[in-house]
Design a protein around this motif. Structure first.
Motif, PDB file in Angstrom:
ATOM      1  N   VAL A  84       7.300  -2.932   7.948  1.00 15.09           N
ATOM      2  CA  VAL A  84       7.480  -1.549   7.910  1.00 15.09           C
ATOM      3  C   VAL A  84       8.225  -1.169   6.692  1.00 15.09           C
ATOM      4  O   VAL A  84       8.120  -0.151   6.167  1.00 15.09           O
ATOM      5  CB  VAL A  84       7.980  -1.103   9.390  1.00 15.09           C
ATOM      6  CG1 VAL A  84       8.270   0.597   9.101  1.00 15.09           C
ATOM      7  CG2 VAL A  84       6.672  -1.379  10.511  1.00 15.09           C
ATOM      8  N   ASP A  85       9.340  -1.713   6.859  1.00 16.07           N
ATOM      9  CA  ASP A  85      10.497  -1.475   5.747  1.00 16.07           C
ATOM     10  C   ASP A  85       9.840  -1.637   4.209  1.00 16.07           C
ATOM     11  O   ASP A  85      10.132  -0.791   3.484  1.00 16.07           O
ATOM     12  CB  ASP A  85      11.535  -2.589   5.550  1.00 16.07           C
ATOM     13  CG  ASP A  85      12.632  -1.966   6.908  1.00 16.07           C
ATOM     14  OD1 ASP A  85      12.302  -0.913   7.438  1.00 16.07           O
ATOM     15  OD2 ASP A  85      13.478  -2.724   7.190  1.00 16.07           O
ATOM     16  N   GLN A  86       8.832  -2.924   3.954  1.00 13.95           N
ATOM     17  CA  GLN A  86       8.385  -2.942   2.754  1.00 13.95           C
ATOM     18  C   GLN A  86       7.463  -1.763   2.610  1.00 13.95           C
ATOM     19  O   GLN A  86       7.094  -1.328   1.382  1.00 13.95           O
ATOM     20  CB  GLN A  86       7.519  -4.354   2.914  1.00 13.95           C
ATOM     21  CG  GLN A  86       6.924  -4.697   1.524  1.00 13.95           C
ATOM     22  CD  GLN A  86       6.535  -6.124   1.722  1.00 13.95           C
ATOM     23  OE1 GLN A  86       6.775  -7.048   2.278  1.00 13.95           O
ATOM     24  NE2 GLN A  86       5.129  -6.335   1.055  1.00 13.95           N
ATOM     25  N   GLY A  87       6.677  -1.333   3.568  1.00 12.52           N
ATOM     26  CA  GLY A  87       5.838  -0.134   3.388  1.00 12.52           C
ATOM     27  C   GLY A  87       6.506   0.937   3.115  1.00 12.52           C
ATOM     28  O   GLY A  87       5.958   1.976   2.090  1.00 12.52           O
ATOM     29  N   VAL A  88       7.578   1.298   3.674  1.00 14.64           N
ATOM     30  CA  VAL A  88       8.553   2.463   3.071  1.00 14.64           C
ATOM     31  C   VAL A  88       8.922   2.478   1.611  1.00 14.64           C
ATOM     32  O   VAL A  88       8.752   3.093   0.684  1.00 14.64           O
ATOM     33  CB  VAL A  88       9.595   2.461   3.981  1.00 14.64           C
ATOM     34  CG1 VAL A  88      10.685   3.418   3.377  1.00 14.64           C
ATOM     35  CG2 VAL A  88       9.452   2.842   5.359  1.00 14.64           C
ATOM     36  N   GLY A 208       2.985  -4.422   2.997  1.00 15.12           N
ATOM     37  CA  GLY A 208       3.802  -3.691   3.718  1.00 15.12           C
ATOM     38  C   GLY A 208       2.901  -2.714   4.467  1.00 15.12           C
ATOM     39  O   GLY A 208       2.046  -2.324   4.141  1.00 15.12           O
ATOM     40  N   LEU A 209       3.474  -2.189   5.766  1.00 15.58           N
ATOM     41  CA  LEU A 209       2.783  -1.266   6.665  1.00 15.58           C
ATOM     42  C   LEU A 209       3.359   0.272   6.248  1.00 15.58           C
ATOM     43  O   LEU A 209       4.313   0.550   6.748  1.00 15.58           O
ATOM     44  CB  LEU A 209       3.107  -1.677   7.907  1.00 15.58           C
ATOM     45  CG  LEU A 209       2.646  -3.135   8.459  1.00 15.58           C
ATOM     46  CD1 LEU A 209       3.137  -3.207   9.787  1.00 15.58           C
ATOM     47  CD2 LEU A 209       1.355  -3.210   8.270  1.00 15.58           C
ATOM     48  N   SER A 210       2.695   0.908   5.241  1.00 17.21           N
ATOM     49  CA  SER A 210       2.930   2.066   4.566  1.00 17.21           C
ATOM     50  C   SER A 210       2.517   3.127   5.745  1.00 17.21           C
ATOM     51  O   SER A 210       1.540   2.927   6.600  1.00 17.21           O
ATOM     52  CB  SER A 210       2.199   2.160   3.557  1.00 17.21           C
ATOM     53  OG  SER A 210       2.316   3.521   2.837  1.00 17.21           O
TER      54      SER A 210
END
Length: 378
Positions: A84-88, A208-210
């Protein structure tokens, strides 16, 4: 929550921060002194489900006791939160590439054009990174910059390291995109349809979960419902509850990256409108629930629900890249979106740096009894 007084929906959000078990959610909400409390599912909660999916090849299938389950579920939670952080971070990189709200520098054409073969950022890309970093300290009135500041602060990043971190994230995003293209090219050259299908189906399994979202997926969902209705797979008037998994936020999407309007969500409104348009249910009788892995999405939907209870409107800006290859049906969907349960209103102006964009805007609720309360999205 029930739709009432012409407002599209009072959307409920489970305030738990969700994570995936591949086959279900592994956090649950329990009553505690009249308030919601969040805990991980216990082994006793999932043991029967694991048995039912024993042949599915899931990573948790071999778990046989509470200790192993507790270790697994917490490890998965950490893994999902990292994605989730990687998507952000990916969304912030898209803001660097395309954003027009914090700089007058020209927008960049795409990820592939902003770095050399060795991964070094171009001068134009570095300039936009610097522009974003420079805008952050005074960005309290810009919703997206405020979000970036809060995220970076949650990472414990000192102010003097922000620009370096933004460059690192952008280089990672570029490297990932190039790796995706190479994987697809290799699968196509193999002349094996099964291999190509597998490559495409697993291409983003570690990405990442954008939280990004846009209008077109909702057109695809409505078109699917229409096909199911024609084939008799679903019946008119039978839908009363809708669960929107991953409603997302239109922050700065990876396709076009517009940021000249407030952050917004689209899918809860689109799904109720689709059900009403197709005669699958009555809008005033539909209950809508959303669930998202990203806490920022949940918070946004909770705020729009509060606005609905107060009789305030919600406005959705609808940009469309004119040169994009949309089908006539998709264009027609864009032209009519929001007209059944909402009302078309004047859209926000398009900045001079954003070219080739047509705009529409829809606002909920509609009707003479509530139109005077419309204040738009802030």
């Amino acid at each position: 929550m029930r739709v009432a007084r012409n407002f599209l929906s009072f959307v409920k959000v489970r305030r738990s921060e969700l994570a995936c078990l591949s086959l279900s959610l592994f956090l649950c909400t329990v009553a505690s002194t009249g308030e919601q409390a969040v805990r991980f599912l216990r082994f006793d909660d999932v043991a029967e489900t694991l048995k039912l999916f024993a042949d599915a090849g899931l990573s948790a299938i071999d778990i046989k006791d509470s200790a192993a389950w507790n270790d697994w579920v917490r490890a998965r939670d950490t893994e999902v939160r990292a994605r989730v952080d990687q998507g952000v971070e990916d969304s912030i990189s898209n803001l660097i590439l395309y954003g027009a709200s914090y700089t007058s520098l020209p927008r960049l054409e795409g990820v592939e054009s902003v770095a050399s073969e060795t991964g070094e950022l171009t001068a134009s890309a570095r300039a936009r990174v610097h522009a974003l970093a420079a805008a952050l300290p005074s960005g309290a009135r810009n919703e997206r910059l405020r979000f970036v500041n809060e995220f970076l602060a949650s990472q414990g990043l000192p102010r003097e390291s922000v620009e370096t971190k933004l460059q690192e994230n952008l280089r990672r995003l570029i490297a990932e995109q190039r790796a995706y293209q190479e994987k697809l090219k290799a699968s196509e050259e193999a002349s094996d349809p099964a291999a190509e299908l597998l490559a495409r189906g697993t291409l983003f399994q570690d990405r990442g979960l954008s939280a990004d979202t846009s209008l077109l997926p909702n057109y695809a969902l409505e078109d699917t419902l229409r096909t199911m209705l024609k084939k008799g797979a679903i019946q008119p008037g039978t839908m009363h509850r809708i669960l929107v998994i991953g409603p997302g936020l239109d922050f700065t999407d990876k396709r076009d990256g517009y940021d000249f309007y407030p952050v917004q969500t689209i899918q809860p409104f689109a799904m109720v409108e689709a059900v009403a348009r197709l005669g699958l249910g009555k809008a005033e009788e539909i209950s809508v629930v959303t669930a998202d892995l990203n806490a920022a999405v949940n918070a946004h939907v909770a705020r729009l629900a509060e606005r609905g209870r107060a009789g305030q409107a919600y406005t959705v800006q609808l940009p469309r890249l004119v040169s994009a290859e949309w089908s006539p049906e998709a264009v027609a969907y864009w032209q009519k979106f929001g007209e059944i349960l909402g009302a078309p209103v004047k859209p926000l102006p398009v900045p001079a740096s954003v070219i080739d964009v047509a705009m529409r805007c829809a606002r909920w609720p509609s009707g003479p009894d509530t139109r005077h309360k419309c204040r738009g999205s802030t």
